[in-house]
Motif scaffolding. Structure first.
Motif, PDB file in Angstrom:
ATOM      1  N   LEU A   8       1.447  -8.080   6.336  1.00  0.00           N
ATOM      2  CA  LEU A   8       2.716  -8.244   5.633  1.00  0.00           C
ATOM      3  C   LEU A   8       2.485  -8.541   4.152  1.00  0.00           C
ATOM      4  O   LEU A   8       3.195  -8.010   3.280  1.00  0.00           O
ATOM      5  CB  LEU A   8       3.514  -9.370   6.288  1.00  0.00           C
ATOM      6  N   ARG A   9       1.507  -9.369   3.856  1.00  0.00           N
ATOM      7  CA  ARG A   9       1.200  -9.666   2.455  1.00  0.00           C
ATOM      8  C   ARG A   9       0.679  -8.444   1.725  1.00  0.00           C
ATOM      9  O   ARG A   9       0.979  -8.241   0.543  1.00  0.00           O
ATOM     10  CB  ARG A   9       0.180 -10.804   2.401  1.00  0.00           C
ATOM     11  N   LEU A  10      -0.103  -7.641   2.429  1.00  0.00           N
ATOM     12  CA  LEU A  10      -0.591  -6.398   1.838  1.00  0.00           C
ATOM     13  C   LEU A  10       0.573  -5.480   1.484  1.00  0.00           C
ATOM     14  O   LEU A  10       0.593  -4.862   0.402  1.00  0.00           O
ATOM     15  CB  LEU A  10      -1.553  -5.705   2.807  1.00  0.00           C
ATOM     16  N   LEU A  11       1.546  -5.399   2.388  1.00  0.00           N
ATOM     17  CA  LEU A  11       2.733  -4.576   2.122  1.00  0.00           C
ATOM     18  C   LEU A  11       3.506  -5.122   0.929  1.00  0.00           C
ATOM     19  O   LEU A  11       3.914  -4.351   0.037  1.00  0.00           O
ATOM     20  CB  LEU A  11       3.624  -4.554   3.357  1.00  0.00           C
ATOM     21  N   ALA A  12       3.713  -6.426   0.882  1.00  0.00           N
ATOM     22  CA  ALA A  12       4.489  -7.019  -0.213  1.00  0.00           C
ATOM     23  C   ALA A  12       3.818  -6.804  -1.557  1.00  0.00           C
ATOM     24  O   ALA A  12       4.494  -6.650  -2.587  1.00  0.00           O
ATOM     25  CB  ALA A  12       4.684  -8.504   0.059  1.00  0.00           C
ATOM     26  N   SER A  13       2.505  -6.776  -1.572  1.00  0.00           N
ATOM     27  CA  SER A  13       1.775  -6.658  -2.836  1.00  0.00           C
ATOM     28  C   SER A  13       1.669  -5.222  -3.335  1.00  0.00           C
ATOM     29  O   SER A  13       1.544  -4.995  -4.544  1.00  0.00           O
ATOM     30  CB  SER A  13       0.357  -7.236  -2.683  1.00  0.00           C
ATOM     31  N   ASN A  14       1.738  -4.246  -2.439  1.00  0.00           N
ATOM     32  CA  ASN A  14       1.405  -2.877  -2.838  1.00  0.00           C
ATOM     33  C   ASN A  14       2.466  -1.830  -2.517  1.00  0.00           C
ATOM     34  O   ASN A  14       2.288  -0.663  -2.875  1.00  0.00           O
ATOM     35  CB  ASN A  14       0.093  -2.455  -2.149  1.00  0.00           C
ATOM     36  N   SER A  15       3.544  -2.209  -1.839  1.00  0.00           N
ATOM     37  CA  SER A  15       4.500  -1.211  -1.367  1.00  0.00           C
ATOM     38  C   SER A  15       5.448  -0.766  -2.473  1.00  0.00           C
ATOM     39  O   SER A  15       6.193  -1.578  -3.042  1.00  0.00           O
ATOM     40  CB  SER A  15       5.308  -1.778  -0.200  1.00  0.00           C
ATOM     41  N   SER A  16       5.452   0.516  -2.740  1.00  0.00           N
ATOM     42  CA  SER A  16       6.431   1.073  -3.688  1.00  0.00           C
ATOM     43  C   SER A  16       7.795   1.170  -3.029  1.00  0.00           C
ATOM     44  O   SER A  16       8.827   1.026  -3.703  1.00  0.00           O
ATOM     45  CB  SER A  16       5.967   2.453  -4.159  1.00  0.00           C
ATOM     46  N   ALA A  17       7.834   1.399  -1.714  1.00  0.00           N
ATOM     47  CA  ALA A  17       9.112   1.467  -1.004  1.00  0.00           C
ATOM     48  C   ALA A  17       9.831   0.128  -1.065  1.00  0.00           C
ATOM     49  O   ALA A  17      11.051   0.069  -1.238  1.00  0.00           O
ATOM     50  CB  ALA A  17       8.883   1.882   0.450  1.00  0.00           C
ATOM     51  N   LEU A  18       9.077  -0.970  -0.940  1.00  0.00           N
ATOM     52  CA  LEU A  18       9.682  -2.292  -1.019  1.00  0.00           C
ATOM     53  C   LEU A  18      10.243  -2.552  -2.409  1.00  0.00           C
ATOM     54  O   LEU A  18      11.317  -3.147  -2.558  1.00  0.00           O
ATOM     55  CB  LEU A  18       8.651  -3.357  -0.639  1.00  0.00           C
ATOM     56  N   ARG A  19       9.536  -2.101  -3.411  1.00  0.00           N
ATOM     57  CA  ARG A  19      10.045  -2.278  -4.785  1.00  0.00           C
ATOM     58  C   ARG A  19      11.290  -1.449  -5.027  1.00  0.00           C
ATOM     59  O   ARG A  19      12.112  -1.777  -5.902  1.00  0.00           O
ATOM     60  CB  ARG A  19       8.952  -1.918  -5.793  1.00  0.00           C
ATOM     61  N   ASN A  20      11.453  -0.359  -4.285  1.00  0.00           N
ATOM     62  CA  ASN A  20      12.641   0.489  -4.441  1.00  0.00           C
ATOM     63  C   ASN A  20      13.834  -0.003  -3.626  1.00  0.00           C
ATOM     64  O   ASN A  20      14.938   0.523  -3.771  1.00  0.00           O
ATOM     65  CB  ASN A  20      12.311   1.930  -4.018  1.00  0.00           C
TER      66      ASN A  20
END
Length: 569
Positions: free
Chosen positions: A255-267
Motif C-alpha cells: 500500500l505504501r508503494l502504491l501511495a508513493s508511486n501511483s499516477s492513478a492515485l494522483r489523478n
C-alpha cells in the motif's frame, strides 16, 4: 448425491441458456429461476446456481444480458453476493485488461454489496456460503490460518478483496515488480491478459480499452480507500491488523508503494496519497468518518478498557482483544440512522469474528462482551456530556441487545448441533458439543463477580438490582415470585447485606431469555445474605397480581397490593 447435484447444475445452466436465447426480461427471468429452484427443493440463496452463472459468464457468454441476469439474481437473493464477488474476483481480476467492462461491473458489485455485510451474514445458508468462499480463495494457503469458523472467514474475505484490488492496481502501473515478493499472492494475470489486437488492428477499440483500464485502476484504488472509511469494513481491517500481523505488514508495504508511486492515485479526485496513508497510519484512523466515536472518545474508551480490567480480575483478561465491542456499543447508541440489521445480530457477528480471530474460548468471548457492556454503563453513569442523558439507553444495550446477541450465539450452536445429530456421523466435522456455549456463558457470568467495580449499579437502578438479589434469596428460602409472595413486598424488608448489583440484573435478563435457569441462584457468592434473615413478615401469603390471576377474591388488601404494584408478571 453427485448425480443429483449434476442434474441440478444442468438444470440451472439450461435456465440461463434458455433465458439468454429468448432475450427474456431479466426480472421475469429471475422470477422464473426462483420458482424453478424452489420447486426443485433448492435452498436460496443457492451456492450451486452462483457457481454455474459465473462460470457461464466467464468468458464464453460475456454479454450484457447475462450480466443483467446476474444483477437480478443478486437483487432477489437467488445467489449469495459474497460468493459471487469471490468467484468473480478469481476470474475477472486476472483478465481485467482483456475484459475491462467486466472489471468495471465487478467493482460496481463490490460497491453495492461489500459494504452491506450485516444483511448478508445473517441470511440463510450463511455457513455453506462461507465454506464455498473458503474453497474459492483457499485462505489457509494464503494466510496460514486453518479455520472453518464463518466469522473468521468473513474477515479474511474482506481482507482478500482489498488486497486483490491493491495488487491489481500495482500491476496495472508496473509497480508489482518493485514489491518485496516481486509478485502477487493472488492471480492478477492470465496468459491472455493483453488485448487481442489482431481483429483488423482496430486501434480505436484498443484506445477505448486502454482508457477504460486506466479509469478502472483509479476506481479500484478509490474502493480501497472506501474499505478503510466504511464503519464496518474499517473495523474488520482493524481486526486483521491486530490479529494477522505478518500478512498485514506485507499488505501495508504494498500500500505504501502504491501511495508513493501511483499516477492513478494522483489523478483521483476523491483520494490523495496522503489520505490513503493516513487511513492506515494507526488504529485511530481505522474508525469511520461518520462514526460518533471521535478520537477523544476512542482514547477514553481505550483508557477505561485498560483501567477497568486491571487489578480486578483474578484470571487473565486481555481487554484490548475485545475493544472493538466497546467501539460498536458506542456507535450503536447513535439513533440517527435506521439500520437494516438489528444491533443484536450485528453484535453477534462481531463477537463471533473476534472469538475466531483471537482464538479464545467462548467463556472469554462472553466475558469480554459483558465487560464491554458494563463499561458502557459505567462511562455514562457520571457523564456530563450533552443535555440528554443516555443511561437508560446504555442499560438497554447491556440488558437487552447484549443479552440477545448471546442468545443468538447459543441458539446457533444448538441448532447446528441438532442438525448434525440428524446427519450421518461420518459427515460431522468441527461441531461443538451440544451445550458447550451455554456452559461457557455460565462460567463467564460467574467470573463477573471478580469485577466488583464494574458491577456497582447506577442510582436509578439500585432498587431493581436489590429486588433481583432479594428474588434469589427468597427463591432459596422456598418463597417464589410465582406464588405471588414478591408482589406486595417492600424493599425496606430486604436485609442490607443482600444488596444487588448489575450482575443480578444480567442474570435475570438471561433467565428471561431462557439461556439460564434459576440454578444460577446457587452460584457461590450470588446471594450475599442468609436465608434465615428474611423477615417473617413476608413469610406468609401476600396478595398480588399472580394470586388475582389464580382466582383470589378482590379483597381490600388485594386492591391495595394491586394499586401499589405494576402488573409486570
Amino acid at each position: 448425491m453427485a448425480a443429483v447435484e449434476q442434474r441440478l447444475r444442468d438444470g440451472a445452466l439450461e435456465l440461463i441458456k434458455s433465458g439468454q436465447e429468448r432475450g427474456t426480461d431479466p426480472l421475469i427471468w429471475a422470477m422464473q429461476v426462483s420458482s424453478s429452484l424452489t420447486a426443485a427443493g433448492v435452498s436460496m440463496p443457492s451456492v450451486e446456481f452462483a457457481e454455474v452463472l459465473v462460470s457461464h459468464i466467464c468468458w464464453s457468454n460475456n454479454v450484457p444480458i447475462v450480466w443483467k441476469f446476474l444483477e437480478k439474481a443478486l437483487n432477489v437473493r437467488i445467489v449469495p453476493p459474497m460468493l459471487v464477488l469471490a468467484l468473480l474476483s478469481t476470474r475477472v481480476i486476472p483478465s481485467r485488461r482483456k475484459y475491462p467492462v467486466a472489471y468495471r461491473l465487478y467493482m460496481e458489485l463490490i460497491n453495492r454489496y461489500a459494504f452491506s455485510l450485516p444483511s448478508l451474514i445473517n441470511g440463510p445458508n450463511y455457513h455453506k456460503i462461507m465454506e464455498s468462499i473458503n474453497d474459492v480463495f483457499q485462505f489457509d494457503q494464503i494466510f496460514g490460518v486453518r479455520s472453518s469458523e464463518p466469522g473468521l472467514l468473513v474477515v479474511e474475505f474482506v481482507f482478500s478483496i482489498v488486497w486483490q484490488l491493491l495488487d491489481a492496481s500495482l500491476d496495472d502501473e508496473g509497480l508489482l515488480e518493485l514489491t518485496l515478493e516481486k509478485k502477487s499472492r493472488w492471480p492478477t494475470r492470465s496468459q491472455n491478459m493483453e488485448i487481442d489486437c489482431v481483429d483488423n488492428f482496430d486501434e480505436k477499440r484498443v484506445e477505448r480499452h486502454t482508457a477504460l483500464s486506466n479509469i478502472n485502476t483509479v476506481m479500484a484504488i478509490e474502493i480501497i480507500g472506501d474499505f478503510f472509511r466504511n464503519k464496518i469494513t474499517s473495523r474488520i481491517l482493524y481486526l486483521v491488523r491486530r490479529n494477522m500481523p505478518v500478512p498485514w505488514e506485507w499488505f501495508v508495504q504494498n500500500l505504501r508503494l502504491l501511495a508513493s508511486n501511483s499516477s492513478a492515485l494522483r489523478n483521483s479526485k476523491n483520494l490523495s496519497p496522503e489520505a490513503l496513508l493516513l487511513l492506515t497510519s494507526d488504529s485511530r484512523q481505522l474508525l469511520s468518518r461518520g462514526c460518533k466515536t471521535n478520537s477523544q472518545q476512542f482514547h477514553a474508551v481505550t483508557a477505561r478498557s485498560t483501567v477497568s480490567s486491571a487489578g480486578q480480575c483474578h484470571g487473565i483478561v486481555r481487554s484490548s482483544l475485545w475493544l472493538p465491542i466497546d467501539l460498536y456499543l458506542e456507535d450503536a447508541m447513535d439513533g440517527s440512522q435506521v439500520r437494516a440489521t438489528s444491533a443484536a445480530e450485528t453484535l453477534m457477528g462481531l463477537v463471533k469474528a473476534l472469538q475466531a480471530l483471537n482464538r479464545t474460548s467462548w467463556q472469554d468471548a462472553f466475558l469480554g462482551l459483558w465487560i464491554a457492556g458494563l463499561r458502557l454503563v459505567q462511562r455514562e453513569r457520571n457523564s456530563s456530556e450533552g443535555p440528554v442523558p443516555r443511561l437508560d439507553t446504555c442499560l438497554c444495550m447491556l440488558l437487552s441487545i447484549t443479552t440477545l446477541a448471546v442468545v443468538y450465539i447459543i441458539e446457533e450452536e444448538e441448532s447446528t448441533s441438532s442438525k448434525a445429530v440428524r446427519s450421518s456421523t461420518n459427515q460431522i466435522k468441527d461441531i461443538e458439543p451440544l451445550g458447550k456455549r451455554r456452559q461457557d456463558l455460565v462460567s463467564s457470568l460467574q467470573r463477573l463477580d471478580d469485577f466488583e467495580g464494574l458491577l456497582t449499579p447506577p442510582p436509578p437502578v439500585s432498587a431493581l438490582a436489590n429486588q433481583a438479589a432479594a428474588k434469589a434469596m427468597m427463591f432459596l428460602s422456598g418463597i417464589t415470585s410465582g406464588s405471588g409472595h414478591l408482589d406486595g413486598m417492600s424493599l425496606t424488608d430486604i436485609p442490607l447485606n443482600c444488596s444487588g448489583n448489575l450482575r443480578h440484573l444480567i442474570v435475570e435478563a438471561c433467565i428471561a431469555r431462557n439461556v439460564l435457569d434459576t440454578s444460577a441462584y446457587l452460584w457461590p457468592g450470588y446471594v450475599k445474605g442468609r436465608n434465615n434473615q428474611i423477615p417473617r413478615s413476608i413469610s406468609g401469603s401476600i396478595p398480588g397480581w399472580s394470586l388475582l390471576m389464580k382466582g383470589s377474591p378482590l379483597t381490600p388488601p388485594m386492591v391495595n397490593a394491586l394499586v401499589s404494584t405494576p402488573a409486570l408478571r
